[in-house]
Design a protein around this motif. Sequence first.
Motif, PDB file in Angstrom:
ATOM      1  N   ILE A 140       5.094-100.569 -20.923  1.00 56.32           N
ATOM      2  CA  ILE A 140       4.703-100.968 -19.461  1.00 56.32           C
ATOM      3  C   ILE A 140       3.530-103.153 -19.179  1.00 56.32           C
ATOM      4  CG2 ILE A 140       2.516-101.070 -18.852  1.00 56.32           C
ATOM      5  CD1 ILE A 140       3.567 -98.310 -19.182  1.00 56.32           C
ATOM      6  N   GLN A 141       3.865-103.295 -18.547  1.00 54.28           N
ATOM      7  CA  GLN A 141       4.108-104.613 -18.221  1.00 54.28           C
ATOM      8  C   GLN A 141       2.862-105.073 -17.119  1.00 54.28           C
ATOM      9  OE1 GLN A 141       7.703-106.423 -16.929  1.00 54.28           O
ATOM     10  NE2 GLN A 141       8.888-105.843 -18.862  1.00 54.28           N
ATOM     11  N   ALA A 142       2.692-103.951 -16.113  1.00 56.25           N
ATOM     12  CA  ALA A 142       1.420-103.813 -15.337  1.00 56.25           C
ATOM     13  C   ALA A 142       0.762-102.653 -15.030  1.00 56.25           C
ATOM     14  CB  ALA A 142       1.658-104.519 -14.232  1.00 56.25           C
ATOM     15  N   VAL A 143      -0.929-102.852 -15.201  1.00 49.39           N
ATOM     16  CA  VAL A 143      -1.551-101.662 -14.852  1.00 49.39           C
ATOM     17  C   VAL A 143      -2.588-101.291 -13.506  1.00 49.39           C
ATOM     18  CG1 VAL A 143      -3.279 -99.695 -15.399  1.00 49.39           C
ATOM     19  CG2 VAL A 143      -2.239-101.444 -17.076  1.00 49.39           C
ATOM     20  N   VAL A 144      -2.098-100.637 -12.835  1.00 52.45           N
ATOM     21  CA  VAL A 144      -3.144-100.509 -10.705  1.00 52.45           C
ATOM     22  C   VAL A 144      -3.983 -99.110 -11.440  1.00 52.45           C
ATOM     23  CG1 VAL A 144      -2.575-100.184  -8.780  1.00 52.45           C
ATOM     24  CG2 VAL A 144      -0.839-101.560 -10.560  1.00 52.45           C
ATOM     25  N   GLY A 145      -4.974 -99.215 -11.625  1.00 51.80           N
ATOM     26  CA  GLY A 145      -6.146 -98.337 -10.975  1.00 51.80           C
ATOM     27  C   GLY A 145      -7.466 -98.823  -9.948  1.00 51.80           C
ATOM     28  N   GLU A 146      -8.255 -97.436  -9.690  1.00 49.20           N
ATOM     29  CA  GLU A 146      -9.365 -97.562  -9.308  1.00 49.20           C
ATOM     30  C   GLU A 146     -10.382 -98.910  -9.536  1.00 49.20           C
ATOM     31  OE1 GLU A 146     -10.873 -94.360  -8.515  1.00 49.20           O
ATOM     32  OE2 GLU A 146      -9.345 -93.144  -8.095  1.00 49.20           O
ATOM     33  N   SER A 147     -10.341 -98.536 -11.714  1.00 51.12           N
ATOM     34  CA  SER A 147     -11.429 -99.616 -11.632  1.00 51.12           C
ATOM     35  C   SER A 147     -11.027 -99.528 -13.382  1.00 51.12           C
ATOM     36  CB  SER A 147     -12.612 -99.509 -11.864  1.00 51.12           C
ATOM     37  OG  SER A 147     -13.138 -97.844 -12.038  1.00 51.12           O
ATOM     38  N   PHE A 148     -11.241-100.658 -14.022  1.00 48.26           N
ATOM     39  CA  PHE A 148     -11.476-100.773 -15.250  1.00 48.26           C
ATOM     40  C   PHE A 148     -11.954-101.488 -15.595  1.00 48.26           C
ATOM     41  CE2 PHE A 148      -6.949-102.313 -12.849  1.00 48.26           C
ATOM     42  CZ  PHE A 148      -6.591-100.770 -13.500  1.00 48.26           C
ATOM     43  N   ALA A 149     -11.822-100.477 -17.567  1.00 49.23           N
ATOM     44  CA  ALA A 149     -13.817-101.733 -18.122  1.00 49.23           C
ATOM     45  C   ALA A 149     -13.197-102.326 -18.454  1.00 49.23           C
ATOM     46  CB  ALA A 149     -13.866-100.007 -19.654  1.00 49.23           C
TER      47      ALA A 149
ATOM     48  N   ILE B 185      -3.122-110.299 -23.044  1.00 51.66           N
ATOM     49  CA  ILE B 185      -1.231-110.561 -23.807  1.00 51.66           C
ATOM     50  C   ILE B 185      -1.056-110.340 -22.217  1.00 51.66           C
ATOM     51  CG2 ILE B 185      -2.827-108.775 -25.721  1.00 51.66           C
ATOM     52  CD1 ILE B 185      -1.378-106.593 -24.525  1.00 51.66           C
ATOM     53  N   GLY B 186      -0.991-111.073 -21.482  1.00 49.52           N
ATOM     54  CA  GLY B 186      -0.077-110.418 -20.100  1.00 49.52           C
ATOM     55  C   GLY B 186      -0.668-109.569 -19.472  1.00 49.52           C
ATOM     56  N   VAL B 187      -0.842-108.735 -19.238  1.00 46.54           N
ATOM     57  CA  VAL B 187      -0.782-107.529 -18.785  1.00 46.54           C
ATOM     58  C   VAL B 187      -1.577-106.982 -17.686  1.00 46.54           C
ATOM     59  CG1 VAL B 187      -0.678-105.365 -19.018  1.00 46.54           C
ATOM     60  CG2 VAL B 187       0.240-106.261 -20.909  1.00 46.54           C
ATOM     61  N   PRO B 188      -1.006-107.760 -16.637  1.00 44.73           N
ATOM     62  CA  PRO B 188      -1.905-107.441 -15.063  1.00 44.73           C
ATOM     63  C   PRO B 188      -2.435-106.939 -14.759  1.00 44.73           C
ATOM     64  CG  PRO B 188       0.306-108.667 -14.643  1.00 44.73           C
ATOM     65  CD  PRO B 188       0.148-108.259 -16.146  1.00 44.73           C
ATOM     66  N   CYS B 189      -4.113-106.034 -14.998  1.00 49.47           N
ATOM     67  CA  CYS B 189      -4.398-105.019 -14.382  1.00 49.47           C
ATOM     68  C   CYS B 189      -4.921-105.446 -13.050  1.00 49.47           C
ATOM     69  CB  CYS B 189      -6.007-104.755 -15.168  1.00 49.47           C
ATOM     70  SG  CYS B 189      -5.606-104.335 -16.850  1.00 49.47           S
ATOM     71  N   VAL B 190      -4.934-104.728 -12.050  1.00 44.36           N
ATOM     72  CA  VAL B 190      -5.195-105.100 -10.549  1.00 44.36           C
ATOM     73  C   VAL B 190      -5.452-103.297 -10.141  1.00 44.36           C
ATOM     74  CG1 VAL B 190      -3.443-106.325 -10.113  1.00 44.36           C
ATOM     75  CG2 VAL B 190      -2.804-104.162  -9.692  1.00 44.36           C
ATOM     76  N   ARG B 191      -6.982-104.045  -8.959  1.00 49.56           N
ATOM     77  CA  ARG B 191      -7.344-102.716  -8.810  1.00 49.56           C
ATOM     78  C   ARG B 191      -7.118-102.302  -7.046  1.00 49.56           C
ATOM     79  NH1 ARG B 191     -11.236-106.359  -9.839  1.00 49.56           N
ATOM     80  NH2 ARG B 191     -12.096-105.887  -7.554  1.00 49.56           N
ATOM     81  N   ALA B 192      -7.214-100.873  -6.788  1.00 47.30           N
ATOM     82  CA  ALA B 192      -6.413-100.677  -5.566  1.00 47.30           C
ATOM     83  C   ALA B 192      -7.715 -99.566  -4.840  1.00 47.30           C
ATOM     84  CB  ALA B 192      -5.091-100.185  -5.755  1.00 47.30           C
ATOM     85  N   GLU B 193      -7.803 -98.873  -4.093  1.00 46.99           N
ATOM     86  CA  GLU B 193      -8.373 -98.342  -3.292  1.00 46.99           C
ATOM     87  C   GLU B 193      -8.580 -97.108  -4.290  1.00 46.99           C
ATOM     88  OE1 GLU B 193     -11.802 -98.395  -1.299  1.00 46.99           O
ATOM     89  OE2 GLU B 193     -11.396-100.643  -1.916  1.00 46.99           O
ATOM     90  N   PRO B 194      -8.935 -96.083  -4.240  1.00 50.52           N
ATOM     91  CA  PRO B 194      -9.097 -94.514  -4.024  1.00 50.52           C
ATOM     92  C   PRO B 194      -7.512 -94.093  -3.718  1.00 50.52           C
ATOM     93  CG  PRO B 194     -11.539 -95.136  -4.515  1.00 50.52           C
ATOM     94  CD  PRO B 194     -10.843 -96.464  -3.765  1.00 50.52           C
ATOM     95  N   THR B 195      -7.553 -94.147  -2.538  1.00 50.75           N
ATOM     96  CA  THR B 195      -6.644 -93.280  -1.837  1.00 50.75           C
ATOM     97  C   THR B 195      -5.515 -93.800  -1.815  1.00 50.75           C
ATOM     98  OG1 THR B 195      -7.549 -95.145   0.318  1.00 50.75           O
ATOM     99  CG2 THR B 195      -7.863 -92.888   0.712  1.00 50.75           C
TER     100      THR B 195
END
Lengths: 472, 206
Positions: free
Chosen positions: B100-109, B119-129
């Motif tokens: 995995i090179q990127a994570v997209v989620g509603e929210s992150f801890a 470690i160079g892995v972007p975590c980005v947020r998107a709307e639940p819908t």
Amino acid sequence: MSRGTLFDKVWDLHTVGRLPSGQTQLFIGLHLIHEVTSPQAFAMLKERGLKVMFPERTVATVDHIVPTEDQSRPFADPLAEQMMAALEENTQAHQIRFYNVGSGSQGIVHVIAPEQGLTQPGMTIACGDSHTSTHGAFGAIAFGIGTSQVRDVLASQTLALGKLKVRRIEVNGELPPGVYAKDIILHIIRQLGVKGGVGYAYEFAGSTIEGLSMEGRMTLCNMSIEGGARCGYVNPDQTTYDYLQGRCFAPKANWPKGNWTEAVSWWESLRSDADAEYDDIVKLDAGAIAPTVTWGITPGQGIGVDESIPTLDAIAPEERPLAEQAYQYMDLAPGQPIQGTKVDVCFIGSCTNGRISDLREAAQLAQGRRVAAGVKAFVVPGSEQVKQQAEAEGLDQIFIAAGFEWRQPGCSMCLAMNPDRLEGRQISASSSNRNFKGRQGSASGRTLLMSPAMVASAAVTGQVTDVRELMP
Amino acid sequence: MSQPSQVNADIQTVVQMVSGPGLPLVGNDIDTDRIIPARFLRSVTFDGLGEQVFIDDRAAGQHPFDQAAYQNAKILVVNRNFGCGSSREHAPQAIARWGIQAVVGESFAEIFFGNCIAIGVPCVRAEPTAIAQLQKLIAAQPTTILTVDLATQTIQANGQAWPIQIEPGPRQMFLSGTWDACGQLIAQVEAIQTTAQTLPYLTWHT
């Protein structure tokens, strides 16, 4: 945006500058390390030809992997032995103070640093462990970091961070009998959720919090992270200073070298101002808190011991899928009272509740009673000092007479990196901090979180029991 | 303190765009103990963690990380409060080492998010819908190529685009290739010393 809080003041005092990315470069006043999250960081330093910039601000101990029965070397688990050896080698090579097993000062990192007086108000404290939030009890900004960040702190004594918002959680009123700091924090997480604190530092305040001992405050701040808040703190006061005075690394009171008076006035200046501004304020009534037990698979799935496991319709729609998972995993039926749930294992210990006052409270319940047939119960003191103190008070004898096992200090079955673990579907009553699936060493094991006094009550009855019914 | 010796202190790789198939992992509050159970932390390296990611959940069978359709996935799509619990960097390391090179989620801890940056892995947020739509879209057509673009702050798939959010600091670190902050931090040695000198407690027990 918050203004005039302890968090703001300490953050500003430790700000080295602004990085090109806009992140703050924050100085870390105390860096605590242990065997699990540091070996890779030291390897990265070596790879890059870097030194430890402030070895004198770095302190190590070993806690996660240490066996609590046979501690002779080499450890029976070769992987544990390898981690232990790596820490010994790294601390020696970089001249870092190391509280090893048998030193008299070894123990869970979040128990020993306060014990030694290393943890003080106004500090920034980082450690490769999420329960670093514990140290906020002293009015420090303390938070967990990952291994690459451990590398950054070793190499520069600083971190690249974004500032958190501040939520004041005010708890007022007298705590009912049988209700402890553990119940307060489980209640807070139940109210605000396990994600409620994401992006926030929690400032715990109000008359109930002011009335807690330092150990109670540590329990409270310890589990801030379970509510999603990376750090939690209590403003320093006389209780804090009384705890600190005379401890090994605390400022000394004696003239001419003493700095105690200077220290206290500096600490006082860091307290949140009366007119401080917060990003959010939540008020809770201590009188409404009952001895609390978790029934599910997150620390937010908790209820009063006299309540029943919530039915789906009593749960917010977005929380229902997780509740359904929890019913299934825990094999507990909605609507069923939590009281009377049979337990197999009882664990008293951890960075949440492995301190002397926790053992005293549990021993009070164990005294003159016997661990129920078929229940395995054990006590793991948080540190060598806690163990020594407990033995001096005869608590070990109370536990042993009641049928508890009395062990050596370490993290033990909180996360089961050592030989202490659940087997199969066993269900534990645990004074630790996490009831995640598989947390206590069995992929299908089950955990009920509660206060040490409640764990002792469960041990002697073999089931979840309201501590108030057994209290003298 | 010791004098720093700055050798090869940081890795500079710009992370602007991650493209590839997605992997939907449905559920709120997925903790780091589930991502990588503590027994796999008994090691002095991060080697082998890729094979152990979600190992206990995978034992039940039919786990997305085991499904043939997702074996080339590069973008993990998750729900709320992903990565809560323990600070173990082993969790993002395991996910990244799996591929995995990127994570997209509603929210992150918070700590998980910080570890991913480091470690160079972007975590980005998107709307639940948007997350629900993406998870559905991937499940229906696993070969769909998703593109996370930090420059335009969008995630794109099948000609559609959804907005994503990431804090300005971490975003800038990825876009400028400074997500490994180590070298930048050490470079400020004088400012570090200046700050240290203003902190009274550093001299209280010397």
